[in-house]
Design a protein around this motif. Structure first.
Motif, PDB file in Angstrom:
ATOM      1  N   ASP A  69       0.849  -1.189   0.000  1.00 14.15           N
ATOM      2  CA  ASP A  69       0.000   0.000   0.000  1.00 14.15           C
ATOM      3  C   ASP A  69       0.880   1.231   0.000  1.00 14.15           C
ATOM      4  N   LEU A  70       0.417   2.282  -0.664  1.00  9.35           N
ATOM      5  CA  LEU A  70       1.144   3.539  -0.752  1.00  9.35           C
ATOM      6  C   LEU A  70       0.404   4.616   0.018  1.00  9.35           C
ATOM      7  N   GLU A  71       1.157   5.408   0.775  1.00  4.54           N
ATOM      8  CA  GLU A  71       0.617   6.589   1.458  1.00  4.54           C
ATOM      9  C   GLU A  71       1.468   7.778   1.054  1.00  4.54           C
ATOM     10  N   VAL A  72       0.808   8.849   0.628  1.00 10.77           N
ATOM     11  CA  VAL A  72       1.488  10.060   0.173  1.00 10.77           C
ATOM     12  C   VAL A  72       0.956  11.239   0.967  1.00 10.77           C
ATOM     13  N   ALA A  73       1.858  12.044   1.527  1.00 13.19           N
ATOM     14  CA  ALA A  73       1.474  13.246   2.265  1.00 13.19           C
ATOM     15  C   ALA A  73       2.191  14.445   1.669  1.00 13.19           C
ATOM     16  N   ILE A  74       1.470  15.529   1.479  1.00 12.55           N
ATOM     17  CA  ILE A  74       2.077  16.758   0.985  1.00 12.55           C
ATOM     18  C   ILE A  74       2.881  17.386   2.118  1.00 12.55           C
ATOM     19  N   LEU A  75       4.176  17.570   1.868  1.00  6.83           N
ATOM     20  CA  LEU A  75       5.064  18.178   2.861  1.00  6.83           C
ATOM     21  C   LEU A  75       5.068  19.699   2.785  1.00  6.83           C
ATOM     22  N   GLU A  76       5.136  20.201   1.565  1.00  6.80           N
ATOM     23  CA  GLU A  76       5.197  21.650   1.370  1.00  6.80           C
ATOM     24  C   GLU A  76       4.829  21.985  -0.055  1.00  6.80           C
ATOM     25  N   LYS A  77       4.489  23.251  -0.268  1.00  3.69           N
ATOM     26  CA  LYS A  77       4.183  23.729  -1.604  1.00  3.69           C
ATOM     27  C   LYS A  77       4.613  25.184  -1.711  1.00  3.69           C
ATOM     28  N   ARG A  78       4.987  25.568  -2.929  1.00  7.31           N
ATOM     29  CA  ARG A  78       5.356  26.965  -3.183  1.00  7.31           C
ATOM     30  C   ARG A  78       5.062  27.296  -4.636  1.00  7.31           C
ATOM     31  N   LEU A 102       6.500   9.963   0.644  1.00  6.37           N
ATOM     32  CA  LEU A 102       5.864   8.721   0.217  1.00  6.37           C
ATOM     33  C   LEU A 102       6.351   7.561   1.067  1.00  6.37           C
ATOM     34  N   HIS A 103       5.416   6.697   1.454  1.00  3.86           N
ATOM     35  CA  HIS A 103       5.734   5.463   2.172  1.00  3.86           C
ATOM     36  C   HIS A 103       5.016   4.306   1.485  1.00  3.86           C
TER      37      HIS A 103
END
Length: 152
Positions: free
Chosen positions: A101-110, A125-126
């Motif tokens: 299974d894949l888990e994706v979290a947004i760390l930062e954006k600019r 990503l994990h």
């Protein structure tokens, strides 16, 4: 599935994909073509290795991550282009029979400094197996389309 523009992407927001079932035949076939080490292609030799059995190559594991990345829920980003991968680690091997299974979290954006029609998003990503062991973790950076002006 919602496909979000840069403006809609929220730091900390999660998306997931999976499961992806890994078979012995897939591990061997991929390795024979792209990474023909005995730990990926020969069960008898792999059994005597430090891994005590057949394992997927790192390239195969990364390919699975890429496949799952295109199927994340409940949303995806309007990615224009990938910019790179950082901090890639493979803390546990992928074995025949694993469900990933894949888990994706947004760390930062600019906002992009050079192109007003896109922004830059960094994601953590994990990729984990059915035991919740992380088999691949990394950070990726992507260009994401901004919402077009209402008058276009």
């Amino acid at each position: 599935m919602a496909i979000l523009y840069f403006e809609e992407a929220e730091v900390g927001k999660l998306r997931t994909a999976g499961p992806y079932h890994v078979t012995k035949n897939e591990i061997i076939e991929f390795a024979q073509k792209f990474d023909p080490l005995p730990i990926h292609t020969n069960e008898e030799i792999a059994a005597r290795s430090v891994f005590s059995g057949l394992i997927a190559s790192s390239a195969h594991t990364f390919a699975i991550l890429i496949s799952l990345l295109s199927r994340t829920q409940p949303y995806s980003l309007r990615v224009v282009a990938g910019l790179g991968w950082d901090e890639l680690r493979l803390p546990a091997p992928v074995r025949p029979g694993d469900d990933l299974d894949l888990e994706v979290a947004i760390l930062e954006k600019r906002e992009s400094k050079s192109h007003s029609d896109r922004g830059v998003v960094r994601n953590q990503l994990h990729l984990r197996n059915q035991k919740r062991e992380t088999v691949l973790q990394c950070v990726n950076t992507v260009l994401v389309a901004r919402r077009p002006p209402a008058n276009s």
